[in-house]
Design a protein around this motif. Structure first.
Motif, PDB file in Angstrom:
ATOM      1  N   TRP A 171      11.200   3.951 -27.903  1.00  0.00           N
ATOM      2  CA  TRP A 171      12.182   4.355 -28.892  1.00  0.00           C
ATOM      3  C   TRP A 171      13.462   3.618 -28.508  1.00  0.00           C
ATOM      4  CZ3 TRP A 171      14.037  10.149 -29.211  1.00  0.00           C
ATOM      5  CH2 TRP A 171      15.016  10.255 -30.205  1.00  0.00           C
ATOM      6  N   ASP A 199       9.485   2.129 -33.528  1.00  0.00           N
ATOM      7  CA  ASP A 199       9.916   3.524 -33.624  1.00  0.00           C
ATOM      8  C   ASP A 199      10.937   3.619 -34.762  1.00  0.00           C
ATOM      9  OD1 ASP A 199      10.602   6.221 -33.007  1.00  0.00           O
ATOM     10  OD2 ASP A 199       9.989   5.917 -30.937  1.00  0.00           O
ATOM     11  N   ILE A 200      11.558   4.775 -34.919  1.00  0.00           N
ATOM     12  CA  ILE A 200      12.426   5.000 -36.091  1.00  0.00           C
ATOM     13  C   ILE A 200      13.523   3.953 -36.275  1.00  0.00           C
ATOM     14  CG2 ILE A 200      12.073   7.469 -36.426  1.00  0.00           C
ATOM     15  CD1 ILE A 200      14.435   7.975 -34.570  1.00  0.00           C
ATOM     16  N   ILE A 236       6.218   3.634 -37.141  1.00  0.00           N
ATOM     17  CA  ILE A 236       6.156   5.102 -37.205  1.00  0.00           C
ATOM     18  C   ILE A 236       6.451   5.536 -38.640  1.00  0.00           C
ATOM     19  CG2 ILE A 236       8.629   5.534 -36.755  1.00  0.00           C
ATOM     20  CD1 ILE A 236       7.797   7.705 -34.742  1.00  0.00           C
ATOM     21  N   TRP A 273      15.580  13.392 -38.493  1.00  0.00           N
ATOM     22  CA  TRP A 273      16.394  12.227 -38.100  1.00  0.00           C
ATOM     23  C   TRP A 273      17.429  11.801 -39.153  1.00  0.00           C
ATOM     24  CZ3 TRP A 273      15.390  12.346 -33.267  1.00  0.00           C
ATOM     25  CH2 TRP A 273      14.086  12.439 -32.783  1.00  0.00           C
ATOM     26  N   TRP A 307       1.687   5.263 -36.829  1.00  0.00           N
ATOM     27  CA  TRP A 307       1.660   6.585 -36.167  1.00  0.00           C
ATOM     28  C   TRP A 307       2.514   7.536 -36.990  1.00  0.00           C
ATOM     29  CZ3 TRP A 307       5.629   7.291 -31.774  1.00  0.00           C
ATOM     30  CH2 TRP A 307       6.542   6.249 -31.713  1.00  0.00           C
ATOM     31  N   ASP A 309       4.566  10.921 -37.402  1.00  0.00           N
ATOM     32  CA  ASP A 309       5.312  11.765 -36.462  1.00  0.00           C
ATOM     33  C   ASP A 309       6.049  12.901 -37.174  1.00  0.00           C
ATOM     34  OD1 ASP A 309       6.285  12.601 -34.031  1.00  0.00           O
ATOM     35  OD2 ASP A 309       7.985  11.233 -34.027  1.00  0.00           O
ATOM     36  N   MET A 310       6.554  13.813 -36.358  1.00  0.00           N
ATOM     37  CA  MET A 310       7.415  14.928 -36.796  1.00  0.00           C
ATOM     38  C   MET A 310       6.715  15.764 -37.867  1.00  0.00           C
ATOM     39  SD  MET A 310      10.066  14.319 -34.862  1.00  0.00           S
ATOM     40  CE  MET A 310      11.648  14.943 -35.404  1.00  0.00           C
ATOM     41  N   ARG A 406       1.016  13.045 -34.529  1.00  0.00           N
ATOM     42  CA  ARG A 406       1.445  13.973 -33.470  1.00  0.00           C
ATOM     43  C   ARG A 406       0.830  15.349 -33.725  1.00  0.00           C
ATOM     44  NH1 ARG A 406       7.659  14.922 -31.702  1.00  0.00           N
ATOM     45  NH2 ARG A 406       7.660  16.301 -33.520  1.00  0.00           N
ATOM     46  N   TRP A 419      -1.661  11.296 -30.322  1.00  0.00           N
ATOM     47  CA  TRP A 419      -1.162  11.150 -28.955  1.00  0.00           C
ATOM     48  C   TRP A 419      -0.578  12.486 -28.578  1.00  0.00           C
ATOM     49  CZ3 TRP A 419       2.472  10.615 -32.672  1.00  0.00           C
ATOM     50  CH2 TRP A 419       3.810  10.820 -32.360  1.00  0.00           C
ATOM     51  N   ASP A 422       5.618  14.406 -26.762  1.00  0.00           N
ATOM     52  CA  ASP A 422       6.725  14.047 -25.869  1.00  0.00           C
ATOM     53  C   ASP A 422       6.582  14.643 -24.467  1.00  0.00           C
ATOM     54  OD1 ASP A 422       7.625  12.811 -28.100  1.00  0.00           O
ATOM     55  OD2 ASP A 422       9.209  14.258 -28.529  1.00  0.00           O
ATOM     56  N   PHE A 455       7.295  10.084 -21.519  1.00  0.00           N
ATOM     57  CA  PHE A 455       8.246   9.815 -22.607  1.00  0.00           C
ATOM     58  C   PHE A 455       9.680  10.153 -22.159  1.00  0.00           C
ATOM     59  CE2 PHE A 455      10.446  11.609 -26.409  1.00  0.00           C
ATOM     60  CZ  PHE A 455      10.499  10.473 -27.190  1.00  0.00           C
ATOM     61  N   HIS A 480       4.915   4.443 -23.548  1.00  0.00           N
ATOM     62  CA  HIS A 480       5.981   4.791 -24.512  1.00  0.00           C
ATOM     63  C   HIS A 480       7.057   5.599 -23.801  1.00  0.00           C
ATOM     64  CE1 HIS A 480       8.031   5.831 -28.182  1.00  0.00           C
ATOM     65  NE2 HIS A 480       7.632   7.087 -28.210  1.00  0.00           N
TER      66      HIS A 480
HETATM   67  C1  GLC Z   1       9.502  12.028 -31.503  1.00  0.00           C
HETATM   68  C2  GLC Z   1       8.196  11.365 -31.096  1.00  0.00           C
HETATM   69  C3  GLC Z   1       8.479  10.213 -30.167  1.00  0.00           C
HETATM   70  C4  GLC Z   1       9.417   9.232 -30.857  1.00  0.00           C
HETATM   71  C5  GLC Z   1      10.692   9.943 -31.282  1.00  0.00           C
HETATM   72  C6  GLC Z   1      11.595   9.054 -32.102  1.00  0.00           C
HETATM   73  O1  GLC Z   1      10.104  12.630 -30.420  1.00  0.00           O
HETATM   74  O2  GLC Z   1       7.332  12.291 -30.509  1.00  0.00           O
HETATM   75  O3  GLC Z   1       7.283   9.574 -29.791  1.00  0.00           O
HETATM   76  O4  GLC Z   1       9.728   8.193 -29.989  1.00  0.00           O
HETATM   77  O5  GLC Z   1      10.365  11.065 -32.069  1.00  0.00           O
HETATM   78  O6  GLC Z   1      10.968   8.658 -33.259  1.00  0.00           O
END
Ligand code: GLC
Length: 681
Positions: A171, A199-200, A236, A273, A307, A309-310, A406, A419, A422, A455, A480
């Motif tokens: 990230w 990642d984001i 992501i 986010w 992937w 997420d959230m 996730r 996976w 965190d 993480f 990661h």
């Molecule tokens: C969440 C994910 C993590 C990622 C982060 C930012 O915490 O579990 O893997 O890096 O968000 O997107």
């Protein structure tokens, strides 16, 4: 034998693919009671009974002595006092010595509590909602029960072969130059690499299906450049959709009613986010189809892995709760805060994220039926992932697309992997990850792994090294780390030579790892197993919590404590110990059944081969930069066969093109037989 017991009017979750007639009999193996909280199932456990399962959870392989709550939670502190992680994996096996063992699957996507001897050491007590389906599975062995459960829930997802290579993530890779640098750093050091994660940071203001064009001016060019180097970029996708006028995903979702609604029928507002967001109603098939189709925009630019997420879904806060908490806190502005008032205020802040009441405050439209979110909470990540996988089937039906999530629920294993979320750069989390693997496999999740190196927190060189030595065996092998932590790519540390050697061993073992993965998929077997599954008559095997069987031939005993120069290992039979410092530097020794203290240097991989078994080892030289350079489609004589046997050993080797779905023809399996003399000792 599987029996199905229905209580109330359960929601169709999609967990199960087999049609089992409803049983007319009561559940015999557990006492059933219907109370205010829902259904309670309970039974006694003898001292020697062992409970396996529950998938992604805290604590050991034997789940006894704690309570676990299936209620997907975004909590990055995976300590042993926590009751929930990111998933709802409501399957366990009660392994008994005096009575027949059985498996139980509680198909209830709401909150389910498994008190596995916490309240009373000898009591297993499961509390589910009043609308649920219970499956009881009896069989001739633990493996048989596990296999029947897997038949019930369907075949596991198959990832593309490149996704079995080594992968790097962080990230914080925030622009094209960052990505190119990671790849160059690996390549200049001769360390193979198959994927780098986005990642984001790649998105514009954390909006799904956007790319920040300032930071990635030629996104598709970058994707294809990287692919030429054998590296796949994996972006992501987050569950929350930013509320922003003019943003097409937001606009379309609102116009078509594709977002979850609050009690007043308005689109529910929670924050992740990007700040205030709406949440696609993945349980609504039209909304799922719409969101799934959005992946195409990235696929058209050459992306072939994602992937999700959230998707618990994580909520930083809900709009309504934030307002009431803020009002209250502002009203305390001039107060002299002491013990009670100060902690009350702090508690109010803490109550903002993932608040259970918020999950009760919005609804799904399950194709015409309004259902409150908390009743189906654990399905959200599953259906987000299913939406994507269904779209991949439409967009690129013959291609395998990498997908892992996730959050998950039983049944999601048909659509992707997971996976383990965190974790932290803690030694205890290396052990946790070892222990989670067989529990996840029991629930059908084969494509899985933890964030290697951890993480959160700062990884040290030795932790990363030991974690990689375990990660060599996990189908998903991804390093990661969180933003703000120490940089964790292997080249950030000393002794890079050792890291290179260890990662190359993964590539050398790929013919084995891939064959075993596919066997587990096609035979509904577990790729990772507790020792007791293979050695049911060995009284000690059931208490071994830090060793695993991997595929049909290997047993591993990873080092997971700091400063250790070795560890105690229990061998349930005579085995061949294989030591590898590199592909070239290898030695083998036959070890007798029993307990041994084994020296294992930091830069050394040690594993064990079962008697009368063997495994292939491919030659990996300096030219191998990714799985693309691994020509596994070659005569088996190119492999070195490691094993030991009285007379001979046999192995079913599998291979295919790794990218299409033509993995069924029989000729992809080759039976290899080696006499004892021909095996590498
Ligand atoms: C969440 C994910 C993590 C990622 C982060 C930012 O915490 O579990 O893997 O890096 O968000 O997107």
């Amino acid at each position: 034998m599987i029996s199905r017991h229905v209580f109330g009017q359960p929601i169709e979750t999609g967990a199960v693919i087999m049609t089992i007639p409803e049983s007319t009999q009561a559940i015999a193996v557990m006492n059933t009671a219907l109370g205010e909280d829902g259904i309670t199932l309970s039974c006694q456990m003898a001292d020697t009974d062992v409970v396996y399962g529950l998938g992604e959870q805290v604590r050991g392989m034997n789940k006894r002595g704690f309570s676990y709550i299936s209620y997907a939670t975004d909590d990055p502190i995976h300590t042993e006092n926590k009751h929930s992680l990111y998933a709802g994996h409501n399957f366990l096996i009660l392994s008994r010595t005096n009575e027949p063992s059985f498996g139980i699957f509680v198909d209830d996507p709401g909150r389910v509590v498994f008190d596995v001897g916490e309240t009373k050491l000898d009591q297993l007590c499961i509390t589910a909602g009043s609308d649920c389906t219970i499956y009881i599975i009896k069989g001739s062995s633990l493996k048989d029960i596990a296999r029947q459960f897997r038949e019930l829930i369907g075949q596991s997802y198959i990832a593309p072969k490149w996704a079995f290579g080594y992968q790097q993530s962080r990230w914080g890779y925030s622009c094209e130059a960052d990505i190119r640098k990671v790849v160059d750093e690996y390549h200049t050091r001769g360390i193979p690499l198959d994927a780098v994660y986005l990642d984001i940071d790649y998105m514009k203001d954390f909006k799904d299906f956007t790319v920040d064009e300032e930071k990635f001016p030629d996104f598709s060019g970058l994707v294809s450049d990287m692919k030429e180097k054998g590296v796949h970029l994996v972006p992501i996708i987050d569950a929350g959709v930013k509320i922003e006028k003019g943003y097409p995903v937001y606009e379309e979702g609102v116009q078509n009613g594709y977002f979850c609604k609050d009690e007043d029928g308005q689109d529910f507002v929670g924050a992740v986010w990007p700040g205030k967001s709406h949440f696609p109603d993945f349980l609504n098939s039209r909304a799922g189809e719409w969101f799934g189709n959005k992946y195409q925009w990235l696929m058209d630019q050459g992306i072939d892995g994602f992937w999700n997420d959230m998707n618990e879904p994580a909520l930083f806060y809900s709009e309504k709760r934030l307002k009431s908490v803020m009002d209250e806190i502002l009203s305390m502005k001039d107060e002299n805060l002491g013990l009670h008032s100060f902690y009350h205020m702090k508690g109010r802040i803490d109550s903002l994220s993932g608040n259970p009441e918020d999950y009760e405050s919005f609804c799904h439209n399950i194709d015409g039926v309004k259902v409150r979110h908390d009743k189906v909470h654990n399905l959200y990540g599953f259906y987000m992932t299913k939406a994507a996988a269904d779209a991949f089937e439409r967009i690129a039906p013959d291609q395998r697309t990498l997908m892992f999530s996730r959050s998950s629920y039983i049944g999601m294993h048909r659509y992707g992997g997971i996976w383990t979320g965190d974790n932290a750069s803690w030694w205890s989390h290396l052990l946790l990850s070892i222990q989670q693997m067989p529990s996840l496999n029991l629930c059908g999740i084969l494509y899985t792994g933890s964030d290697i190196g951890g993480f959160g927190s700062n990884a040290t060189q030795d932790l990363l090294m030991r974690w990689l030595e375990f990660g060599i065996f996990t189908p998903l092998m991804r390093n990661h780390a969180a933003a703000g932590t120490r940089e964790q790519e292997v080249y950030q540390f000393d002794n890079i030579e050792d890291f290179r050697n260890i990662i190359r061993i993964r590539y050398g073992l790929l013919p084995y790892i891939y064959s075993e993965y596919m066997k587990a998929v096609f035979n509904n077997d577990m790729y990772f197993r507790p020792l007791s599954f293979d050695f049911p008559d060995d009284a000690h095997a059931a208490s071994v919590e830090d060793q695993l069987m991997v595929g049909e031939s290997i047993m591993i005993a990873p080092v997971y404590t700091q400063n250790a120069t070795g560890r105690y290992v229990y061998l349930p039979q005579d085995m061949l110990m294989v030591r590898m410092k590199s592909m070239e530097n290898k030695s083998c020794q036959i070890m007798s059944k029993g307990h041994h203290y084994i020296d294992i240097a930091l830069n050394e991989l040690v594993f064990f081969v079962k008697k009368n078994h063997m495994l292939p080892l491919a030659a990996i030289d300096d030219s191998v930069r990714s799985t693309t350079d691994c020509h596994f489609h070659r005569p088996d004589s190119d492999y070195e066969w490691i094993g030991f046997a009285d007379e001979s050993a046999e192995y079913m080797l599998y291979d295919d093109d790794g990218s299409t779905k033509s993995y069924t023809p029989k000729d992809q399996w080759i039976k290899i037989v080696r006499s004892a003399k021909e095996l590498s000792l």
